[in-house]
Design an enzyme around this catalytic site. Structure first.
Site, PDB file in Angstrom:
ATOM      1  CG  HIS A  35     -15.776 -19.580  11.118  1.00 16.78           C
ATOM      2  ND1 HIS A  35     -15.814 -18.846  10.156  1.00 16.78           N
ATOM      3  CD2 HIS A  35     -15.045 -20.680  10.865  1.00 16.78           C
ATOM      4  CE1 HIS A  35     -15.211 -19.417   9.093  1.00 16.78           C
ATOM      5  NE2 HIS A  35     -14.545 -20.492   9.644  1.00 16.78           N
ATOM      6  CG  HIS A  43     -15.254 -19.705   4.608  1.00 18.97           C
ATOM      7  ND1 HIS A  43     -13.836 -18.967   4.879  1.00 18.97           N
ATOM      8  CD2 HIS A  43     -15.274 -20.580   5.500  1.00 18.97           C
ATOM      9  CE1 HIS A  43     -13.375 -19.673   6.122  1.00 18.97           C
ATOM     10  NE2 HIS A  43     -14.075 -20.578   6.099  1.00 18.97           N
ATOM     11  CG  ASP A  50     -15.820 -23.847   8.861  1.00 20.72           C
ATOM     12  OD1 ASP A  50     -15.636 -23.207   7.752  1.00 20.72           O
ATOM     13  OD2 ASP A  50     -14.784 -23.819   9.759  1.00 20.72           O
ATOM     14  CG  HIS A  54     -13.163 -28.483   7.508  1.00 17.35           C
ATOM     15  ND1 HIS A  54     -14.234 -27.881   7.087  1.00 17.35           N
ATOM     16  CD2 HIS A  54     -12.342 -27.621   7.951  1.00 17.35           C
ATOM     17  CE1 HIS A  54     -14.076 -26.556   7.201  1.00 17.35           C
ATOM     18  NE2 HIS A  54     -12.961 -26.537   7.857  1.00 17.35           N
TER      19      HIS A  54
END
Length: 304
Positions: free
Chosen positions: A233, A77, A237, A260
């Site tokens: 969001h 973030h 990311d 991720h």
């Protein structure tokens, strides 16, 4: 186009979402061609860590970077704010092993960076430009990169959940458009919380720093900040994970249901296939991109 840094140092304090510990992070201006550098002080020793795809050592629920001396988790973030605002050079001094989660978004990082001010440096900006198509596929997860004069995302998520469902976001990322996703919070499911706690994760997690959903609804009393806060969001990311490259990326990125781990594997593939070229933006005229951003961002915050 000139490189940038921040005008003054700023400090953030908050809870680590996974450790539950109180953490401090201080951002300092850095000279031209420094890039993004993490520093961790342990005792009398200062350890330095430069983000790179190979520096990523864990991707479960967050991106963790490290070497033989230190690890720093939940970096995405903060890095998204730095890259989203097109800040080229900055030193990140961390007290602890995690970046504080703040409110679960990049809202506070972004606001404080803008309040600190962005400073232009004499050196010319450098980027890594996608020069050929590259596609990463793993199961249903997919990321495709194409040459493009800018940094553009076409992000799709698809959940079997009545609140999330199918969401898509197309965004040409600039310091101004980044504000439209900076406030989007991380999210998770109530059914997974107990297992995460047993595994030593989410020790600092709460409704103050995450959207939590049961099988039918959002349980946060205030609800959502945007109907499509979830895909916003995920785009946030992605920007943070792409900051593992030592220079900003330029390209068009189509992303489907990534996370991720897949973002990091995709970066390795970009490198392995020699799909990136170093470009110096010599011919680009520097404009003050930040002149009207802080008032605009204050207007965005007022709507939340």
């Amino acid at each position: 186009m000139q490189q940038t840094t921040i005008q003054r140092s700023i400090t953030f304090s908050g809870i680590g979402v996974h450790s539950g510990q109180c953490l401090n992070v201080t951002l300092h201006p850095a000279s031209e061609n420094t890039g993004i550098v993490f520093e961790v002080i342990t005792g009398d020793t200062r350890h330095t860590l430069i983000p790179s795809p190979s520096a990523v050592i864990a991707t479960k629920l967050a991106t963790t970077i490290g070497n033989k001396n230190i690890t720093i988790s939940t970096v995405e973030h903060l890095l998204a704010s730095i890259r989203g605002l097109e800040i080229d050079n900055i030193r990140i001094c961390v007290e602890g092993a995690e970046i504080p989660i703040m409110d679960g978004s990049a809202k506070i990082f972004t606001n404080e960076l803008l309040q600190a001010g962005i400073k232009y440096l004499p050196a010319t900006k450098k980027i890594l430009q996608v020069i050929k198509p590259v596609e990463f596929i793993k199961g249903e997860k997919r990321i495709r990169a194409l040459p493009y004069n800018g940094f553009k995302l076409d992000y799709t998520i698809n959940y079997i959940h009545p609140i999330i469902g199918h969401q898509r976001l197309v965004l040409d990322v600039t310091p101004t458009t980044f504000l439209s996703i900076a406030n989007a919070r991380t999210y998770g499911f109530l059914k997974d919380v107990e297992q995460m706690l047993k595994n030593g994760l989410a020790q600092g997690g709460s409704l103050e720093n995450a959207i939590v959903l049961d099988s039918t609804k959002v349980i946060n009393p205030e609800g959502l900040r945007y109907p499509d806060e979830f895909v916003r969001h995920k785009a946030l990311d992605f920007i943070g994970d792409m900051a593992m490259m030592h220079l900003p990326l330029q390209g068009y990125f189509e992303i489907y249901c990534s996370g991720h781990q897949h973002n990091n594997q995709f970066l390795h593939k970009l490198q392995d296939e020699n799909a990136l070229a170093l470009v110096t933006l010599e011919g680009e005229k520097t404009q003050n991109l930040y002149q009207n951003i802080t008032p605009l961002y204050n207007d965005v915050l007022a709507l939340l």
